[in-house]
Structures are given as structure tokens and as C-alpha cells.
Design a protein around this motif. Structure first.
Motif, PDB file in Angstrom:
ATOM      1  N   GLY A  31     -14.762 -17.654  31.674  1.00 49.39           N
ATOM      2  CA  GLY A  31     -15.132 -16.993  30.433  1.00 49.39           C
ATOM      3  C   GLY A  31     -14.580 -15.588  30.370  1.00 49.39           C
ATOM      4  N   ALA A  32     -14.813 -14.974  29.230  1.00 48.97           N
ATOM      5  CA  ALA A  32     -14.178 -13.693  28.940  1.00 48.97           C
ATOM      6  C   ALA A  32     -14.664 -12.562  29.835  1.00 48.97           C
ATOM      7  CB  ALA A  32     -14.412 -13.335  27.479  1.00 48.97           C
ATOM      8  N   ASN A  33     -15.763 -12.752  30.521  1.00 48.69           N
ATOM      9  CA  ASN A  33     -16.216 -11.712  31.443  1.00 48.69           C
ATOM     10  C   ASN A  33     -15.494 -11.767  32.789  1.00 48.69           C
ATOM     11  OD1 ASN A  33     -18.131 -10.576  29.712  1.00 48.69           O
ATOM     12  ND2 ASN A  33     -19.610 -12.170  30.218  1.00 48.69           N
ATOM     13  N   PHE A  34     -14.704 -12.777  32.964  1.00 52.95           N
ATOM     14  CA  PHE A  34     -14.002 -12.941  34.238  1.00 52.95           C
ATOM     15  C   PHE A  34     -12.511 -13.122  33.970  1.00 52.95           C
ATOM     16  CE2 PHE A  34     -18.302 -14.618  34.729  1.00 52.95           C
ATOM     17  CZ  PHE A  34     -18.764 -13.832  35.761  1.00 52.95           C
ATOM     18  N   ASP A  80     -17.627 -19.184  26.430  1.00 55.78           N
ATOM     19  CA  ASP A  80     -17.358 -17.754  26.326  1.00 55.78           C
ATOM     20  C   ASP A  80     -15.879 -17.495  26.085  1.00 55.78           C
ATOM     21  OD1 ASP A  80     -17.881 -15.071  26.295  1.00 55.78           O
ATOM     22  OD2 ASP A  80     -17.921 -14.823  28.474  1.00 55.78           O
ATOM     23  N   ALA A  81     -15.324 -18.186  25.136  1.00 52.97           N
ATOM     24  CA  ALA A  81     -13.914 -17.972  24.781  1.00 52.97           C
ATOM     25  C   ALA A  81     -13.840 -17.045  23.579  1.00 52.97           C
ATOM     26  CB  ALA A  81     -13.245 -19.304  24.464  1.00 52.97           C
ATOM     27  N   GLN A  82     -12.825 -16.237  23.531  1.00 50.62           N
ATOM     28  CA  GLN A  82     -12.711 -15.297  22.426  1.00 50.62           C
ATOM     29  C   GLN A  82     -11.256 -14.980  22.120  1.00 50.62           C
ATOM     30  OE1 GLN A  82     -13.554 -11.059  24.567  1.00 50.62           O
ATOM     31  NE2 GLN A  82     -15.355 -12.345  24.269  1.00 50.62           N
ATOM     32  N   VAL A  83     -11.065 -14.482  20.930  1.00 54.50           N
ATOM     33  CA  VAL A  83      -9.711 -14.112  20.510  1.00 54.50           C
ATOM     34  C   VAL A  83      -9.240 -12.945  21.370  1.00 54.50           C
ATOM     35  CG1 VAL A  83      -8.329 -13.180  18.611  1.00 54.50           C
ATOM     36  CG2 VAL A  83     -10.099 -14.915  18.163  1.00 54.50           C
ATOM     37  N   SER A  84      -8.028 -13.082  21.882  1.00 58.58           N
ATOM     38  CA  SER A  84      -7.495 -12.054  22.777  1.00 58.58           C
ATOM     39  C   SER A  84      -6.439 -11.189  22.114  1.00 58.58           C
ATOM     40  CB  SER A  84      -6.906 -12.703  24.027  1.00 58.58           C
ATOM     41  OG  SER A  84      -5.924 -13.662  23.674  1.00 58.58           O
ATOM     42  N   ASN A  87     -11.638 -10.286  20.179  1.00 55.53           N
ATOM     43  CA  ASN A  87     -12.961 -10.388  20.818  1.00 55.53           C
ATOM     44  C   ASN A  87     -13.970 -11.217  20.030  1.00 55.53           C
ATOM     45  OD1 ASN A  87     -12.054  -8.818  22.979  1.00 55.53           O
ATOM     46  ND2 ASN A  87     -12.752  -6.915  22.006  1.00 55.53           N
ATOM     47  N   GLU A  88     -13.592 -11.735  18.877  1.00 55.38           N
ATOM     48  CA  GLU A  88     -14.481 -12.660  18.175  1.00 55.38           C
ATOM     49  C   GLU A  88     -14.547 -13.977  18.969  1.00 55.38           C
ATOM     50  OE1 GLU A  88     -16.334 -12.538  15.497  1.00 55.38           O
ATOM     51  OE2 GLU A  88     -15.791 -10.577  14.659  1.00 55.38           O
ATOM     52  N   PRO A  89     -15.699 -14.620  18.997  1.00 52.99           N
ATOM     53  CA  PRO A  89     -15.786 -15.903  19.712  1.00 52.99           C
ATOM     54  C   PRO A  89     -15.031 -17.006  18.986  1.00 52.99           C
ATOM     55  CG  PRO A  89     -17.826 -15.467  18.529  1.00 52.99           C
ATOM     56  CD  PRO A  89     -16.984 -14.225  18.391  1.00 52.99           C
ATOM     57  N   ILE A  90     -14.609 -17.969  19.753  1.00 53.05           N
ATOM     58  CA  ILE A  90     -13.929 -19.129  19.177  1.00 53.05           C
ATOM     59  C   ILE A  90     -14.560 -20.390  19.755  1.00 53.05           C
ATOM     60  CG2 ILE A  90     -12.079 -18.993  20.919  1.00 53.05           C
ATOM     61  CD1 ILE A  90     -10.191 -20.183  18.770  1.00 53.05           C
ATOM     62  N   TYR A  91     -14.703 -21.406  18.925  1.00 56.00           N
ATOM     63  CA  TYR A  91     -15.363 -22.650  19.322  1.00 56.00           C
ATOM     64  C   TYR A  91     -14.539 -23.851  18.874  1.00 56.00           C
ATOM     65  CZ  TYR A  91     -19.322 -19.348  19.122  1.00 56.00           C
ATOM     66  OH  TYR A  91     -20.145 -18.269  19.268  1.00 56.00           O
TER      67      TYR A  91
END
Lengths: 421, 660
Positions: free
Chosen positions: B339-342, B90-94, B110-114
Motif C-alpha cells: 500500500g501507499a504507506n510502504f 490502499d492504492a492511490q494516484v501517484s 494521492n486520491e484513492p483508486i478502486y
């Protein structure tokens, strides 16, 4: 559910000519066999579940899903077409189950890569159940290693050799595809080994499903009302496990059933496995594969480093292979089992239990192609008897490819059965 | 100067790394008394130790999974079933933008990154597996690295940016190894937290900074309609894309009690560590190192946390890469919340920071509450040409406004940053002061498998004195003298297999130096060696080197290789220590191994070596073992590698039980 390439495909080929027990009289559900009564709460489970739980859902949600699959696939099948439950009839009405109408590997992968026809070919609904070929489909990749093997015996597990029950009889295996899987293979001619070799990418459609069943011979001492049964011609073997090329009619009882399914959103598939409840868990009554006095259970019957499998010193092909369940069924799964078994008190299916449902917790992450399997261990004692402690369906099946193919075959070992034209 | 003055794409979220730890030591605790210990493994040669030769595979595995009399497995960090896979969670551009104009909204935010695994080098398929974490030092005491096959931003069906290339991110900021005295060094994990949950492994309070550079040719697709991506791709000086990230708060998901119960019930879970990740993508410019920062270095005195900075003369701006500079007080409240929710908890807030250099004094905020949204990078306006010039030529020091008294939460304990084993009172006062390292020695040489270089290679390192080439030193010849010495090799003995110069120098006005390392060629010297390169004026760099042993395994040359010989010498170590491999296929099953001859030979071949698909992932299988396995699978008579050590059959009998 550890199935490995070469050996696995042996498991796919049950070298028996089977006939369905048409009357299935021992298993007729007295309460729900009168008709597909709309009052029956079981009717809700007649159709295969339309979708899987949301990715990341808990064990209970997936176990419920597995039971829904199990019930729908064990519904009596339509007389007119394969793979379709007859919801006007009761769950346990006489006739083949839905999964028993699916095309077996013997029907799909014909000699010389012959086209196997369309889905409903060879189906008359009642009296002509799938005939499982006794012809070996040993892959040339492993032909040399198996030269003296009782070819296509249908008694070998993926790893570790055969499994003899406590009555001294072998366990037989069978694999079949649903219509979606079948049509994908046929339309792409993936029954042809030459096609498989160059085919890329293999990408089975959503809702593809396969089953793998394990059967044991029911004797007069067994209570056949506790088994889904099948009358079959089964191959006989000598004391060293070599085929006698003799087939005899036997009544078989279902002891294990893998259901693997590729629901939309789960490219790593969902893996459910069921067992008959008397396999190893009941320590008080007779257990098909458990021996309380066995000091070293779960051991392969084969002599180390001897190919083909040869009984260990002092043992023979009829020596029972005692088993225990190394990984207990999870508490949450036991509760789900209780719920469904409680609904099935008039059905033979009450004597089956879900062992576990393995699924990807993270199925659509390109950085995690395996999807993080949960739980890590999933083993059916009748099919992964000797590798229970390391049996991981998804990790194993991720390595699947066709014979001589460099390409992945989308978590299915089915294409190992493809034949040369 | 890439990350410092180029366009940036910052990201944050979670990361999972599922590293198997069964090879972290030759010893597996068998009794409460350490002196009773007998080696079980020989990790340097990927063999079962001679002292354990009489043990069965089941015995060893039971030892790995059993109750631990020395509590080695406790604190939940044990991961017997790890498969080395690593992936973002759940990583994303900040944020994205150029220095001084970084936006936290719009565009690809907010786009995901992998991070991706490798595409199959033969078939072009995949990736079918994740990136992997591989410890060049098999005990993981000194160094680790991440092998990946690419990176993606956006949804897989329509990525915004998709890079495909096999690259290795080296751990340039996980461990410190520094010269301590004559031929002595000290090492340590870089500490990120002041307090730790005691139910965690030793690495849980550390942070690890990694960097890698993708080539320009790796760009498979890029959505040029996005300003941030266009700015990155269109940068006229860009010759590659730098990925720099830090992972921290790496904590296993299972508590000790949960793990032990799961083993007891044969559930055999893997126990990956999950943690935070903060990172940045930026252009790589010609001449820059690929695996580490080019900036000047400041070190927080209390923790040894490191930051880097550089100065854009034209823009009159100092950019501080503070991602690894400011500590945190505590772990996240719940180990599962990543992850991005936390959102990441704040760094310790030392108030307004003051940067001094010469007569220049500037204040700035370390942005403790949401530093992670900006990749931990702080742009500081220097405001004048003279200030810019002064800071460019003067040592830099950064101080926090106020000391902070920290207290533990619950059962967390204080870690004394100067001694990782020291536990002291639950309250502590801490202050922020970072001073510049005068001499910085750095370069792309960090983790080396010497066998891949035919036993010899030239090493080039960079040197900067306060960010500039070497001035005239008060040393013979006016040069900067460099010393080289073997360093601490952690849990393993120093392999001592390298020849290297004891000293060298950097000519005045120069900014780099070179030297050679060479395998001594002694067949009984192999394993792991750390080389510490230091200047007499301060500053050091370390290089880790692994050399595989060559042996004939005591098998008669020209004889037919039996399954027992192939298994005991080439596969057994992996069967008992890496059960995750056995979940793919059982290494102790002759039939399966023979059936998989083709795929096995492919995966241990050179074509896969630089990919995340190489087997074994740990790269612990020696060339001799590869040769033995390959020849066995091809029914070839045994022909050991040239220069192999000869072992008499009496020294190495088949004392183990044959596999089934």
C-alpha cells in the motif's frame, strides 16, 4: 452465525408463548442487586457503547466492545419503555433484560401485514413480556418444501435441523430487533411482504441491532443459578419431531446469544456471539451438549434427503445431538473473557463467554464490499451446530434478501418474516 | 498510442487476490510417493474423479486440509478457503499529466483508486462484491483473467472519476508460451525478482501484467475541474479508457507454519496473496487493441521481462513502457507491508541506460528509485527529426551501464531466470540488456470460452515488423508465413478439441491476419487447449480456449431428478473444492439449495455470465451441470443438452454417500 433464508426464518419464530420469569430469583445478583450503586464499577457498562473500535483494530478491541454490548443489553430494563437500561438499578436486578424488551419477530411481523404499532406498544415493564407467536410465518417461497414441517416450531437451526441437548430436550430460538431497527421496518412498512418485494435499497440506520437467542429447558438436574432464565410456554413434539400442538410451562436457560450491530462506519455490521460456559467446553462436569463417549459429534439429526427433518434410523426427537466446539475460542478472546468474568463474580453473567467477534477489517472500501471478515469462522455451537467449520456471519448474511425480493436486505434476514396483507 | 502519447493517470499501491487453489490439480497429494497418486478431481468436467468416487465429502475435504506428504501445501501458498475476490489495497494516484509533463503533486494525486465489482445486471444494485480473478485454465498453469465491474478514483461519496462497465482484463503478461520445435512449446511465468523467500508459492516471484479497456459509455461521472481527468475525457481521439497495470510480489499473508496451525485449529482462514500494483489510465484510440499494448517490444534477455515503446514523430519523443521491463532484486522486507504507506523498493539499478538504434545512441535513466510513481513509463526526448526517423525505422537495443552483483537477504534464494525450478548460489551477477523483438504478433484474442461462441469463431491478430506492416519476405509469395500449433497446456492434458489451420500468412503490406477456430464436435474431447501462433521470422502469440463437456450424467431422460443426482453431478465438486461458497450457503443442504432456487438460477444464468457475480465464480460449472441443476430446482424431468455424451448407469452409479 450462518443463517440461511428460508430455514433461518424458522429460527426467528419461536413457537412458544413465553412469559418472563419476573422474579428471576435464581439469578438475582446478591452483590449488585441492592441498587444501581454508583460505586459499582459495572455501572460503566450500563449504556450501550457509543461507538465501535476503529476499523482494523485488533481482536481484543472488538472483543471488549462485544462484552460492553453484552453487559449493557443484559442490564435490567426500564419499566416504562423498551430498550432502555435502568441504570439506577443493578445489573442483575429483577426484571427483563434490555434485549428481552426488544420487539420480537412475533411482535413485529403480525398476520396479514398488520401495523405493529409504535415501539413501546404492549410493554408494561414487568408482567407483560413479549409474547412470541406460535403462528407460522413460513414464507411462500419455501412453503412447498416445508409442507409437512412442524410449522414455525422455533426449534430448527438455519441448517441441519433441530438440536437436542444431553437431557433429551430441544433447543428453542428467538430473534428480536432494537428500536432503531424496529422503527426503520415500521416506518417503511417492511413488515408487509409486498412492500419488501419492491423496496430498494434496504439500508438500516446506523446503530441498528438484532439479537438471536437460544434456550434449553432446565431440569431438576441442572444448576439454574448458572443461567439467565426465562419461564415460557414451550411447544411439545412427538418422537418424529412433529408438533403436538401442546404448550407446557418450562424454565429455560439461555445457552447462546448472537448480538449483531451496525455501528457507524461498519456497513457490514459487527457480529458478536456468546455462549453459556457449560455448553461443550467443560469436559469434567455435565455439559449441556457434550458427550465424551460420542464418536461422531456435530451431525445433523435429520435423515439425508428427507424433508421435513426426520430423525435418523434408531433415533428420535429426544435423542441428544452431541456437539463439540470445532474452532477453539481464540487465546486473546479467552483473556478478554477472563477479565470480564472476573468483574462478574456476583452475577449470573459470569457463566457466559464470548466465542468471537467477527467484523470487517476493511469496512469502507468500495472495491471490497464484504469488507474482509475477520476472523473467517464464527460459530455458536447452539446455533450453527452442524456447519461450524464453514460458518461465516458476514458472508452468509451478505446474501440476505426479503421473500421474493431480488434486492439485498442489508445483511439482515429479518425481512423474511414479512407477511402478506 | 494511448499510454505512449496520451494524457496519463498513474497509480500505485497494494492489491489482494483471494484465489482458491484447490482446483489447481486433479491430484491431491496422498502419499510421499508421487507414483502412488490417485486423481481426486476431474477439473475439466468439474467432477470428483472416478478413482475417488468411494470417498466421502469429508474424506476429500480432510485431504485438502490435512498434512501434505509431498509438501504441496507448504510455502504458504495454499488457499483452500479463497473466494476469488480481488481488490486494491490502499492504492492511490501517484502522478498525472501528458508525456514529458507528468506531475507527482497536485490535482488528483494521492486520491484513492478502486477496482469495483459488478453492478447486479437485473436490479442495478451494488456492487455488493469485489472484482474477481478467474482462471480460464482451471489449474491456473497457463492463464488467468480479472473480471470487474468498474473503477473509481476519489472518495465513494464524491468520486473524481467513476466508470461502470463489466470488463475482463486478460493476463497478457503473466505467462510466456513460445514455440520450441515441432509441435512443442515452452512456457513459464515471467520472473520479476531474482531472489525469493522460500516460504511462498511458485507464483510469488512472478509478475502479471493486465490490460483492459472501458468504453466511453462507461463513464458514469467525471470531475472535469481536475486537469488530468479533463485531459483524459476531452481527448478528441479517445473512444475508451485503457487500464494497464502490473501486479507483482504477490505473497500470502500467512506463513506456512501459521497456515497449518490455523487449519489444525479449524480457524479455516482464507489466505489471499497481497502484493504491489502499479498502473496507468490513459485514453484508448481507435484501432488499438484493448487488452494489450500496441507498442514495439523489447525483451530483457536475462529475465524475459518485456517492455513496449512507441515513437511520437511530431513530438520527437520515444515513450518506453518499462513497467514490466526492469527486475527487482528482492521481495519487500515484510510481506504485510503493501500500500501507499510502504513505498516500493527500487528496481535493480544498472546505471545510465543507453538506447541504440541505427547510428542513434541516447542515454536515459530507468528511474529505479521511484519508477512506480510514473507508472513505470519513461519519456525519452529524441532531440531531432533525423534521430526520430532513424529510431522509427531501426531495431532498438537498450543496455545498462554496469552489471550488478546481487546477494540474497536472509533466507532468500536465487532464482535462475532460465529455469524457474533452479536454485543456485546466493550471489549472482546480472546485467541489463534488452533487444527488440523483430516480429510482434498480438491482438485481443487471449482467453476464450468456445461454448460462448457456438463452437466457432474468427480470430484476428495484428502483426508488426519493427512496428511497421509486413515488408516483402523471402518466402513463397513474399508473404509472412504463420504457423499454428497446439501448445503446452500445463497441468492438464491437451483437450485437442479444436480444428484450426496449420498455417496461414500475412500479405505484404498488411498488418493483420485472420483465421478460424472450430470445435471438432467430438463429445469426448473437451477441457483446455492452448493455441500458439508463430511466424517463421520470430514472434508468437498464444490463445487459450476452454470447452465444457456435455453429458447426460447417466440419468434416464425424462426421469425425475433426485437430490442425490443433482448434488453428486452438479454440486459436489464445488462443495468439496470451494468452501468459500459454503460460507454463503451450504451446497450440500437440499433444503437450503431449494430455498435459494431463484437466486441460484439467476446467478448461473447468461445474464450474469459477464459479471463478477456469476456463480460459480470460477466458471467451472458446465452447461450440462447448469441444466441439471436448473431442471432439478424447477421439478422438471431430465432433458440433457443436445449432443450430450451418454453415460450408462453402470458406468456412473451413485457410489458416493448422499449429502445430508
Amino acid at each position: 452465525m450462518k443463517m440461511k433464508l428460508g430455514l433461518l426464518f424458522l429460527c426467528l419464530n419461536v413457537m412458544t408463548a413465553c412469559t418472563q420469569d419476573n422474579t428471576n430469583k435464581q439469578n438475582v445478583n446478591k452483590a449488585v442487586s441492592e441498587s444501581g450503586s454508583s460505586q459499582s464499577p459495572l455501572l460503566a457498562y450500563c449504556q450501550f457503547p457509543a461507538s465501535a473500535p476503529t476499523a482494523g483494530a485488533n481482536q481484543k478491541a472488538f472483543d471488549d466492545y462485544s462484552w460492553q454490548m453484552f453487559l449493557s443489553l443484559n442490564w435490567v430494563n426500564s419499566q416504562t419503555q423498551r430498550g432502555v437500561p435502568d441504570c439506577d438499578k443493578a445489573l442483575d436486578a429483577s426484571g427483563p433484560r434490555v434485549w428481552e424488551s426488544w420487539k420480537t419477530t412475533s411482535e413485529l411481523f403480525l398476520p396479514n401485514a398488520a401495523a405493529p404499532g409504535d415501539w413501546n406498544s404492549g410493554w408494561d415493564g414487568v408482567n407483560t413480556p413479549p409474547k412470541l407467536s406460535a403462528t407460522s410465518k413460513v414464507a411462500k417461497r419455501i412453503q412447498a418444501a416445508l409442507e409437512a414441517e412442524p410449522k414455525g416450531s422455533g426449534i430448527l437451526q438455519a441448517v441441519g435441523g433441530w438440536l437436542i441437548d444431553q437431557r433429551g430436550n430441544p433447543t428453542y430460538y428467538q430473534i428480536a430487533s432494537n428500536e432503531i431497527s424496529y422503527n426503520y421496518i415500521v416506518s417503511n412498512q417492511l413488515y408487509n411482504a409486498d412492500t419488501v418485494k419492491a423496496f430498494n435499497p434496504v439500508n438500516f440506520p446506523w446503530e441498528t441491532a438484532e439479537i438471536k437467542a437460544s434456550w434449553r429447558i432446565l431440569t431438576n438436574m441442572d444448576d439454574d443459578t448458572r443461567y439467565l432464565t426465562l419461564t415460557a410456554l414451550v411447544e411439545e413434539f412427538d418422537a418424529q419431531g412433529k408438533s403436538k400442538h401442546i404448550f407446557t410451562s418450562q424454565t429455560l436457560g439461555l445457552v447462546g446469544l448472537h448480538i449483531i450491530n451496525k455501528p457507524e462506519g461498519f456497513p457490514q455490521w459487527v457480529w458478536a456471539t456468546f455462549e453459556q460456559v457449560d455448553n461443550v467446553d467443560d469436559k469434567e462436569a455435565f455439559a449441556s451438549y457434550y458427550n465424551a463417549s460420542a464418536t461422531n459429534p456435530n451431525q445433523s439429526p435429520c435423515q439425508p434427503s428427507v424433508i421435513p427433518c426426520t430423525p435418523k434410523e434408531g433415533a428420535s426427537f429426544t435423542t441428544p445431538d452431541p456437539l463439540t466446539r470445532l474452532t477453539p475460542i481464540a487465546a486473546e478472546t479467552l483473556l478478554v473473557n477472563q477479565t470480564f468474568q472476573g468483574m462478574l463474580t456476583d452475577s449470573v453473567l459470569q457463566y457466559y463467554q464470548l466465542v468471537t467477534t467477527q467484523r470487517p477489517n476493511n469496512p469502507n472500501d468500495p472495491g471490497d464490499p464484504l469488507g474482509t471478515p475477520e476472523p473467517n469462522i464464527a460459530a455458536n455451537v447452539t446455533m450453527e451446530s452442524y456447519i461450524q467449520e464453514s460458518s461465516n456471519c458476514m458472508a452468509c448474511h451478505q446474501t440476505a434478501s426479503g421473500i421474493d425480493s431480488l434486492y439485498h436486505s442489508d445483511f439482515s434476514f429479518m425481512l423474511l418474516n414479512a407477511t402478506q396483507p | 498510442m494511448s499510454i505512449f502519447n496520451g494524457p496519463r493517470i498513474n497509480f500505485w499501491g497494494g492489491i489482494s487476490t483471494n484465489v482458491n487453489v484447490a482446483n489447481n490439480s486433479n491430484d491431491v497429494p496422498q502419499s510421499a510417493e508421487p507414483e502412488d497418486q490417485q486423481p481426486i478431481l476431474d477439473v475439466a468436467s468439474a467432477q470428483i474423479a472416478d478413482q475417488a468416487a468411494s470417498m466421502t465429502d469429508a474424506d476429500i475435504i480432510a485431504l485438502m486440509r490435512g498434512p501434505d506428504p509431498q509438501h504441496y501445501y507448504t510455502e504458504s501458498g495454499w488457499n483452500f478457503y479463497g473466494d476469488q475476490q480481488l481488490h486494491l489495497v490502499d492504492a492511490q494516484v501517484s502522478s498525472s499529466g501528458s508525456p514529458g509533463a507528468v506531475n507527482t503533486q497536485g490535482g488528483i494525486v494521492n486520491e484513492p483508486i478502486y477496482l469495483l465489482g459488478s453492478v447486479d445486471p437485473i436490479t442495478g444494485e451494488g456492487p455488493h462484491a469485489s472484482a474477481v480473478m478467474v482462471d480460464l485454465d482451471p489449474t491456473a498453469a497457463i492463464v488467468t483473467q480479472i473480471i470487474m465491474g468498474g473503477l473509481m478514483i476519489g472518495s465513494p461519496d464524491k468520486p473524481k472519476l467513476h466508470l461502470v462497465e463489466n470488463v475482463t482484463a486478460d493476463s497478457y503478461g503473466v505467462f510466456t508460451v513460445a514455440a520450441k520445435g515441432d509441435n512443442e512449446t515452452e512456457q513459464g511465468l515471467i520472473t520479476r525478482q531474482f531472489y525469493r523467500d522460500p516460504d511462498g508459492p511458485g507464483s510469488a516471484w512472478a509478475s502479471g501484467t493486465f490490460q483492459v479497456t472501458f468504453s466511453k459509455a462507461s463513464i458514469k461521472s467525471a470531475d472535469m475541474s481536475d486537469p488530468a481527468i479533463a485531459a483524459l475525457i476531452n481527448d478528441v481521439n479517445m473512444d475508451g479508457i485503457v487500464l494497464r497495470f502490473q501486479m507483482f510480489e504477490m505473497f500470502p499473508m500467512l506463513t506456512t507454519d501459521e497456515l497449518l496451525l490455523a487449519y489444525k485449529n479449524n480457524r479455516n482462514p482464507s489466505n489471499p496473496s497481497y502484493g504491489r500494483i502499479v498502473g496507468t489510465l490513459a485514453p484508448h484510440y481507435p484501432g488499438e487493441p484493448k487488452i494489450c499494448s500496441i507498442g514495439r517490444e523489447v525483451v530483457m534477455q536475462e529475465t524475459q521481462l518485456v517492455g513496449y515503446f512507441d515513437i511520437d514523430q511530431e513530438a520527437e519523443r520515444l515513450t518506453l513502457d518499462a513497467l514490466s521491463l526492469y527486475p527487482k532484486a528482492h521481495f519487500r522486507d515484510n510481506r504485510k507491508n503493501i500500500g501507499a504507506n510502504f513505498p516500493i523498493e527500487p528496481n535493480v539499478d544498472y546505471g545510465i541506460n543507453t538506447l541504440t538504434a541505427g547510428d542513434v545512441s541516447l542515454t536515459f535513466s530507468a528511474n529505479p528509485d521511484d519508477y512506480y510513481r510514473y507508472g513505470g513509463i519513461i519519456d525519452i526526448e529524441l532531440k531531432s527529426t533525423s534521430a526520430t526517423d532513424t529510431v522509427s525505422h531501426s531495431p532498438v537495443e537498450i543496455k545498462g551501464e554496469k552489471p550488478v552483483t546481487l546477494t540474497a537477504i536472509g533466507d532468500q534464494i536465487r532464482i535462475d531466470p532460465t529455469n524457474e525450478n533452479h536454485v543456485s548460489s546466493k550471489a549472482m551477477e546480472t546485467a541489463f540488456k534488452a533487444i527488440e523483438t523483430p516480429v510482434r504478433i498480438y491482438g485481443d484474442a487471449r482467453n476464450i470460452y468456445i461454448d460462448e461462441h457456438d463452437g466457432a469463431m474468427n480470430i484476428e491478430l495484428n502483426v508488426r515488423i519493427f512496428g511497421r506492416p509486413t515488408p516483402i519476405f523471402d518466402e513463397p509469395g513474399g508473404n509472412l508465413h504463420i504457423t499454428l500449433a497446439s501448445g503446452n497446456t500445463g497441468a492438464l492434458a491437451d483437450g485437442n478439441f479444436l480444428d484450426f489451420p496449420q498455417q496461414t500468412y500475412v500479405q505484404q503490406g498488411k498488418s493483420h491476419f485472420t483465421f478460424s477456430i472450430t470445435d471438432k464436435g467430438n463429445i469426448d474431447q473437451y477441457g483446455f487447449q492452448t493455441l500458439v501462433i508463430s511466424s517463421v521470422e520470430g514472434g508468437s502469440h498464444f490463445i487459450n480456449v476452454r470447452k465444457y463437456p456435455k453429458t447426460d450424467f447417466g440419468i434416464v431422460v425424462g426421469s425425475s431428478i433426485s437430490w442425490e443426482q443433482a448434488y453428486n453431478n452438479a454440486l459436489r465438486y464445488f462443495y468439496v473444492t470451494f468452501p468459500a461458497m459454503n460460507m454463503r450457503f451450504p451446497l450440500n443442504d437440499e433444503m437450503t439449495v431449494k430455498n435459494l432456487s431463484g437466486p441460484i438460477q439467476s446467478r448461473i444464468s447468461d445474464e450474469y455470465r459477464q459479471t463478477s457475480l456469476y456463480m460459480p465464480i470460477t466458471r467451472s460449472m458446465t452447461p450440462s451441470q447448469r441444466a441439471l441443476l436448473t431442471q432439478f430446482l424447477n421439478n422438471q424431468p431430465w432433458a440433457p443438452l443436445t449432443g450430450s455424451q451418454t453415460i450408462s448407469s453402470a458406468d456412473r452409479g451413485d457410489t458416493t454417500q448422499p449429502p445430508h
